[in-house]
Design a protein around this motif. Sequence first.
Motif, short mmCIF file in Angstrom:
data_model
loop_
_atom_site.label_atom_id
_atom_site.label_comp_id
_atom_site.label_asym_id
_atom_site.label_seq_id
_atom_site.Cartn_x
_atom_site.Cartn_y
_atom_site.Cartn_z
N PRO A 24 0.31 -0.69 0.09
CA PRO A 24 0.26 0.28 0.10
C PRO A 24 0.51 1.56 0.17
CG PRO A 24 0.28 -1.17 1.81
CD PRO A 24 0.31 -2.13 1.33
N GLY A 25 1.69 0.82 0.33
CA GLY A 25 3.10 2.48 0.28
C GLY A 25 3.88 3.07 -0.21
N SER A 26 3.71 1.90 -2.15
CA SER A 26 3.90 1.29 -3.12
C SER A 26 3.18 1.77 -4.47
CB SER A 26 4.73 0.31 -3.02
OG SER A 26 5.68 0.74 -2.76
N PHE A 27 1.56 1.20 -4.11
CA PHE A 27 0.57 0.86 -5.33
C PHE A 27 -0.53 2.09 -4.64
CE2 PHE A 27 2.95 -1.99 -5.80
CZ PHE A 27 3.80 -2.08 -7.70
N THR A 28 -1.21 3.19 -5.48
CA THR A 28 -2.19 2.85 -4.88
C THR A 28 -3.61 2.63 -6.52
OG1 THR A 28 -3.73 5.34 -4.15
CG2 THR A 28 -1.86 6.08 -5.72
#
Length: 74
Positions: A24-28
Amino acid sequence: MPGWSVHVDRTRCLGCGVCAAYAPGSFTQDDEGLAVLCDPPVDPLDEVRAAVDSCPTGALSLAITDVATIEREG
């Protein structure tokens, strides 16, 4: 991105959100629900790799660009 890069093929993405669940800290997801790589991605490489490997359409690809940097960072 230290030692690696990710490409998102938005023509293959179906917007299931698996990538954002694993890293979640790399893709949205954008307003259309399609994957977007965060700038900068902040998840550890193993979580990003899990996201890439779990994509049901193969819309994500991971390229290792600097093995020495990855080994230094653990």
